[in-house]
Design a protein around this motif. Structure first.
Motif, short mmCIF file in Angstrom:
data_model
loop_
_atom_site.label_atom_id
_atom_site.label_comp_id
_atom_site.label_asym_id
_atom_site.label_seq_id
_atom_site.Cartn_x
_atom_site.Cartn_y
_atom_site.Cartn_z
N THR A 17 51.07 34.27 25.61
CA THR A 17 50.15 35.27 26.15
C THR A 17 48.72 34.74 26.14
OG1 THR A 17 50.01 36.38 23.99
CG2 THR A 17 51.66 37.21 25.55
N ASN A 18 47.98 35.03 25.10
CA ASN A 18 46.56 34.71 25.07
C ASN A 18 46.29 33.20 25.16
OD1 ASN A 18 43.77 35.48 24.80
ND2 ASN A 18 43.86 34.52 22.79
N GLY A 30 45.94 38.02 29.07
CA GLY A 30 46.29 37.51 27.76
C GLY A 30 45.94 38.39 26.58
N GLN A 31 45.09 39.39 26.78
CA GLN A 31 44.69 40.29 25.69
C GLN A 31 44.50 41.69 26.24
OE1 GLN A 31 41.07 39.16 23.83
NE2 GLN A 31 41.83 37.23 23.06
#
Length: 75
Positions: A17-18, A30-31
């Motif tokens: 993700t992040n 990503g966040q």
């Protein structure tokens, strides 16, 4: 697969993700934070305890809309 390669579940989630978004300079992804786009996956278990809990999907929000998973699975 990342957990099988030796990352902790938390590290694997960050890598997918992040960290991934940062690597490709996708600043809006990503966040969950102000100014970022967020699709939200709500789980019935903690994937940092057991990565397989990532398959225990309760709710999915995409572009602010709740997705009816049952209708998608039945197509």
């Amino acid at each position: 697969m990342l957990v099988r390669l030796g990352l902790s579940p938390r590290e694997a989630i960050a890598a997918a993700t992040n960290n991934y978004a940062e690597q490709f300079h996708w600043n809006e992804l990503g966040q969950i934070a102000p100014g970022r786009r967020a699709d939200i996956l709500v789980l019935d278990g903690d994937p940092t305890v057991n990565i397989w809990n990532a398959r225990r999907i309760d709710t999915l929000l995409v572009d602010g809309n709740q997705i009816d998973r049952e209708s998608l699975l039945n197509k």
